[in-house]
Scaffold this motif. Structure first.
Motif, PDB file in Angstrom:
ATOM      1  N   ASP A  11      -0.988 -12.033   0.271  1.00 25.28           N
ATOM      2  CA  ASP A  11      -2.198 -12.396   1.015  1.00 25.28           C
ATOM      3  C   ASP A  11      -2.216 -11.777   2.407  1.00 25.28           C
ATOM      4  OD1 ASP A  11      -3.166 -13.869  -1.033  1.00 25.28           O
ATOM      5  OD2 ASP A  11      -2.604 -15.825  -0.223  1.00 25.28           O
ATOM      6  N   VAL A  12      -1.088 -11.870   3.075  1.00 29.32           N
ATOM      7  CA  VAL A  12      -1.025 -11.452   4.477  1.00 29.32           C
ATOM      8  C   VAL A  12      -1.121  -9.932   4.621  1.00 29.32           C
ATOM      9  CG1 VAL A  12       0.596 -11.294   6.424  1.00 29.32           C
ATOM     10  CG2 VAL A  12       0.185 -13.495   5.335  1.00 29.32           C
ATOM     11  N   LEU A  13      -0.517  -9.209   3.691  1.00 29.62           N
ATOM     12  CA  LEU A  13      -0.465  -7.742   3.822  1.00 29.62           C
ATOM     13  C   LEU A  13      -1.509  -7.017   2.956  1.00 29.62           C
ATOM     14  CD1 LEU A  13       3.424  -7.246   3.838  1.00 29.62           C
ATOM     15  CD2 LEU A  13       1.889  -7.442   5.790  1.00 29.62           C
ATOM     16  N   PHE A  14      -2.329  -7.773   2.253  1.00 32.13           N
ATOM     17  CA  PHE A  14      -3.370  -7.190   1.392  1.00 32.13           C
ATOM     18  C   PHE A  14      -2.738  -6.200   0.390  1.00 32.13           C
ATOM     19  CE2 PHE A  14      -5.279  -8.165   5.517  1.00 32.13           C
ATOM     20  CZ  PHE A  14      -6.312  -8.996   5.149  1.00 32.13           C
ATOM     21  N   GLY A  32       3.871  -1.677   4.698  1.00 35.94           N
ATOM     22  CA  GLY A  32       2.774  -1.335   5.607  1.00 35.94           C
ATOM     23  C   GLY A  32       2.384  -2.428   6.589  1.00 35.94           C
ATOM     24  N   ALA A  33       3.318  -3.307   6.942  1.00 31.12           N
ATOM     25  CA  ALA A  33       2.980  -4.400   7.868  1.00 31.12           C
ATOM     26  C   ALA A  33       2.689  -3.866   9.266  1.00 31.12           C
ATOM     27  CB  ALA A  33       4.129  -5.403   7.933  1.00 31.12           C
ATOM     28  N   GLU A  34       1.682  -4.480   9.907  1.00 29.03           N
ATOM     29  CA  GLU A  34       1.340  -4.191  11.303  1.00 29.03           C
ATOM     30  C   GLU A  34       1.924  -5.322  12.147  1.00 29.03           C
ATOM     31  OE1 GLU A  34      -0.437  -1.562  12.162  1.00 29.03           O
ATOM     32  OE2 GLU A  34      -1.270  -0.922  10.232  1.00 29.03           O
ATOM     33  N   ILE A  90       0.536  -7.474  14.030  1.00 30.85           N
ATOM     34  CA  ILE A  90      -0.207  -8.741  13.910  1.00 30.85           C
ATOM     35  C   ILE A  90       0.175  -9.476  12.625  1.00 30.85           C
ATOM     36  CG2 ILE A  90      -2.226  -7.654  12.809  1.00 30.85           C
ATOM     37  CD1 ILE A  90      -2.420 -10.567  15.264  1.00 30.85           C
ATOM     38  N   ASP A  91       0.596  -8.717  11.608  1.00 28.65           N
ATOM     39  CA  ASP A  91       0.966  -9.348  10.341  1.00 28.65           C
ATOM     40  C   ASP A  91       2.177 -10.274  10.510  1.00 28.65           C
ATOM     41  OD1 ASP A  91      -1.046  -8.074   8.872  1.00 28.65           O
ATOM     42  OD2 ASP A  91       0.169  -6.282   8.650  1.00 28.65           O
ATOM     43  N   LEU A 128       2.849 -12.144  13.161  1.00 29.18           N
ATOM     44  CA  LEU A 128       2.334 -13.414  13.705  1.00 29.18           C
ATOM     45  C   LEU A 128       1.711 -14.238  12.582  1.00 29.18           C
ATOM     46  CD1 LEU A 128       0.377 -12.617  17.022  1.00 29.18           C
ATOM     47  CD2 LEU A 128       2.377 -14.073  16.776  1.00 29.18           C
ATOM     48  N   ASP A 129       0.922 -13.561  11.759  1.00 29.77           N
ATOM     49  CA  ASP A 129       0.240 -14.221  10.646  1.00 29.77           C
ATOM     50  C   ASP A 129       1.264 -14.768   9.649  1.00 29.77           C
ATOM     51  OD1 ASP A 129      -1.767 -15.038   8.953  1.00 29.77           O
ATOM     52  OD2 ASP A 129      -2.208 -13.048   8.162  1.00 29.77           O
TER      53      ASP A 129
END
Lengths: 293, 135
Positions: free
Chosen positions: B16-19, B36-38, B40-41, B43-44
């Protein structure tokens, strides 16, 4: 045209709680036709006002060294519209903040009537100098803290045309009940870039959300003609802005049906730039005629 | 409480978080390089894990866990991980193959080592702490 939506800071406990207000003026750029068929502020702009209020508090708390930007929002509930002439009371409770992130809850009301609530918005804190002139922001904060409650005499306005800033340019795939894919070019001259942000213009999350909701509503109206016009966005969940969207970028949006039950339709919306997902969320639409928020 | 017991939920949250698709997730996948995490991911992800597992993951906890018993001074020098620090990281990130382990690392680059298993371990650690406090 300004993209600053707090008219007055009324109460403030630095870094903890802040209250303010926003008057919906007849000459607002970001108007839509509300549920009562009167001109109303775009719901996402009410959310923007709440976010900006929280931002003022933590920018002040960090002595204008840091500012929050859009990140993750657990849930936004849209209860009603704020119409032209309404004075919106804004309240933001800050759960935590530090030099890395802010976590807050917010609520907007008009005469005690709940308009919109934000649960757990988490925004990264970034160096202020990358986005704004800290001295100007400090000056604006003082002005807002000393401002009078806003008021305008003539609130007459005609029904607004759909806001061009949130319109998609091209439909790539349009399958009612299955999915829609559309693209939108973000022009550098868009009015919001002047304030969002002066030193690093990026597309406001709230403008992207408004465009997404307008597209979703248009799609639902074609798919469900009998109830389409009464379907309204009620709740936005798991919103996440993963990357900044710069001017002169083309955003591709994919909307898919996620679930449908009783009077609710759940949509999954993903925004991409060059195949990279930059924003994602779930939206629940419900029939405004059969459900009360 | 072990990695296998928390992994299915962590996997679902990561999707869900990383699509991303479920098939892309495995315990040894690095969040940034492989999934491919950014920023902001993270924190999420922490927020979603706290909600799902009813735990608190204080900011900087992952780095703290990875540091082990070393003090900050022993672990970091001028923004770089010290040699002893690198050894501590190797001992903590056991799931990372040796060839994916850099010789030197800036402190700000530590998240590049985070794998799916890292987050499983953090959850178990937080659950154990909560359980010991409840006793």
């Amino acid at each position: 045209m300004s993209y600053l939506f707090v008219d007055q800071i009324q109460e403030h406990t630095t870094g903890q709680r802040i209250c303010g207000c926003k008057l919906v003026r007849p000459d607002e750029l970001y108007l839509t036709i509300g549920r009562a068929n009167h001109p109303a502020l775009l719901p996402a702009v009410v959310g923007e006002a709440l976010g900006q209020l929280g931002a003022w508090s933590v920018m002040h708390a960090s002595q204008f060294q840091y500012r929050p930007v859009a990140g993750v929002v657990d849930q936004v509930t849209i209860y009603d519209d704020a119409y032209v002439g309404d004075l919106i009371t804004l309240t933001t409770e800050i759960v935590t903040w530090d030099e890395q992130a802010i976590d807050y809850h917010s609520v907007a009301t008009v005469d005690g009537r709940k308009i919109l609530a934000i649960d757990h918005a988490i925004g990264p804190m970034l160096p202020m100098t990358e986005f704004n002139d800290p001295q100007r922001m400090q000056q604006l904060f003082i002005e807002l803290s000393n401002a009078q409650t806003p008021w305008v005499e003539d609130m007459q306005t005609s029904l607004p045309s759909p806001c061009a800033l949130i319109r998609y340019d091209q439909m790539v795939d349009w399958q009612p009940g299955v999915q829609v894919i559309a693209t939108k070019y973000i022009p550098a001259k868009a009015a919001y870039f002047a304030e969002h942000f002066p030193r690093k213009p990026v597309l406001p999350l709230t403008m992207l959300l408004s465009a997404n909701l307008a597209l979703a509503q248009q799609w639902l109206m074609e798919w469900q003609p009998s109830i389409g016009s009464s379907l309204v966005p009620y709740q936005l969940r798991k919103i996440k802005m993963r990357n900044f969207i710069a001017p002169e970028t083309t955003v591709t949006t994919v909307i898919k049906l996620k679930a449908q039950h009783n009077d609710q339709i759940v949509l999954q919306i993903v925004n991409q730039v060059d195949t990279r997902t930059v924003c994602g969320l779930e939206v629940i639409f419900h029939d405004a005629n059969t459900q009360s928020a | 409480m072990n990695v296998e017991s928390v992994y299915p939920k962590v996997k679902q949250i990561l999707v869900d978080v990383l699509f991303i698709e479920e098939e892309q997730v495995a315990l040894d996948k690095r969040l940034i390089a492989d999934l491919g995490a950014e920023s902001i991911d993270f924190l999420d992800l922490v927020f979603q894990l706290e909600k799902e597992f009813d735990i608190k993951i204080p900011r900087g906890q992952l780095e703290k866990n990875a540091r082990g018993s070393l003090s900050e001074q022993e672990f970091e020098e001028n923004g770089m991980v010290t040699e002893r620090g690198m050894q501590a990281l190797r001992e903590y990130f056991t799931e990372l193959p040796a060839d994916q382990f850099p010789n030197t690392l800036k402190i700000s680059e530590i998240p590049s080592l985070f794998t799916v298993e890292t987050f499983c371990k953090v959850i178990i650690d937080a659950q154990q702490k909560a359980a010991s406090q409840a006793v």
